[in-house]
Design a protein around this motif. Structure first.
Motif, short mmCIF file in Angstrom:
data_model
loop_
_atom_site.label_atom_id
_atom_site.label_comp_id
_atom_site.label_asym_id
_atom_site.label_seq_id
_atom_site.Cartn_x
_atom_site.Cartn_y
_atom_site.Cartn_z
N ALA A 169 -2.68 -1.69 -3.17
CA ALA A 169 -2.81 -1.38 -4.47
C ALA A 169 -2.25 -0.01 -4.98
O ALA A 169 -1.87 0.44 -6.25
N GLN A 170 -2.07 0.89 -4.00
CA GLN A 170 -1.90 2.27 -4.26
C GLN A 170 -0.15 2.40 -4.73
O GLN A 170 0.50 1.47 -4.29
N ARG B 17 0.38 -5.24 -4.85
CA ARG B 17 0.17 -4.27 -5.97
C ARG B 17 0.12 -4.69 -7.15
O ARG B 17 -0.72 -4.37 -8.07
#
Length: 295
Positions: free
Chosen positions: A160-161, A216
């Protein structure tokens, strides 16, 4: 270049158009009413190699590689919508239409189940029956991962970064990263023999940017889409069967209740198989799908 993957025995392997100019690699076989099977992570359509032939005796079975996975196109993630489950669901509707099917049953595992869930909400006139293997919807997934129990989903937070670091870290240790899930999530490691495991690892290593982009999206646009549907009171209009491990007991929530909020016509089942249940317990999964299609 995308590596060659093992073929699904007895099935035709085609390139068909998805959405937005993307082409999907699809295996199709059998005859009868159509059912589309969507794979999970870190896999390809090859995960259906046992279930698909069982269903093909009475159905036309279509097994795509999702966009960004396997031998399908892997467009650059120019914006979050490229790998939104809404876009990936549109791929499946377009691919099925290209094969002559404007209505079909849809079954997904893991990431493919999230695509199937979104297709059910966005295309209720197209998806006749919906099967879900071993997930809860994206929005609910983030809500139930709390405290130390969230460690089981560390990869969700990693990918998710912002772009850059996750891709670099994973690409530098791709076999170890993807292989760790094949090992940790399997109830029976023998269900994924070495040639299949190697195929999964090769395919995943060649798709790191798109796989990360898929994950993401789940921390952004996918959750937003789910929230909008929740706020609007949207539900799945078709019969739904969910087969999963007892994650609710492990993580402290009622999985059947979570799904009931989205699916009024729900058959919720627990399995003793591991996460890769279509490979570990193909007769059980094929039977659940047949029962779903009979509803």
């Amino acid at each position: 270049m995308t590596p060659a993957l093992p073929a699904l025995p007895g099935f035709d392997h085609l390139r068909v158009p998805g959405a937005e100019g993307v082409e999907l690699s699809v295996a199709t076989g059998g005859s009868g009413t159509p059912v589309v099977l969507l794979h999970g992570f870190p896999q390809t359509h090859l995960m259906w190699r046992h279930v698909a032939p069982l269903l093909a005796a009475g159905h036309t079975v279509i097994c795509p590689d999702l966009r960004g996975y396997g031998a399908s196109d892997k467009p650059a993630a120019a914006d979050p919508d490229v790998y939104a489950k809404r876009t990936m669901a549109a791929d499946i509707v377009s691919a099925a239409a290209a094969l002559g099917h404007d209505r079909f049953a849809l079954v997904g595992h893991d990431r493919g189940a999230l695509v199937a869930f979104r297709a059910g909400l966005d295309h209720p006139e197209t998806v006749t029956h919906l099967g879900i293997l071993d997930v809860v919807p994206t929005l609910d997934m983030w809500n139930v991962l709390q405290g130390v129990s969230a460690a089981v989903g560390y990869h969700l937070f990693l990918m998710a970064q912002p772009p850059g670091l996750p891709e670099t870290m994973i690409a530098n240790s791709a076999d170890a990263f993807f292989g760790s899930f094949l090992d940790a999530w399997a109830g029976d490691r023998a269900a994924i023999p070495d040639p299949v495991r190697s195929a999964y690892l090769r395919a995943s290593a060649a798709a790191v940017p798109s796989i990360v982009a898929d994950y993401r999206a789940s921390a952004g646009v996918d959750a937003d889409h789910d929230q909008a549907d929740l706020d609007a009171g949207s539900q799945l209009a078709m019969p739904v069967t969910v087969v999963q491990q007892d994650w609710g007991a492990r993580l402290g929530y009622d999985a059947a209740q979570v799904w009931q909020a989205w699916a009024p016509d729900l058959d919720h089942r627990l399995t003793r198989a591991g996460h890769f249940m279509a490979e570990e317990a193909p007769e059980e999964i094929a039977g659940a799908i047949r029962e779903l299609l009979a509803r």
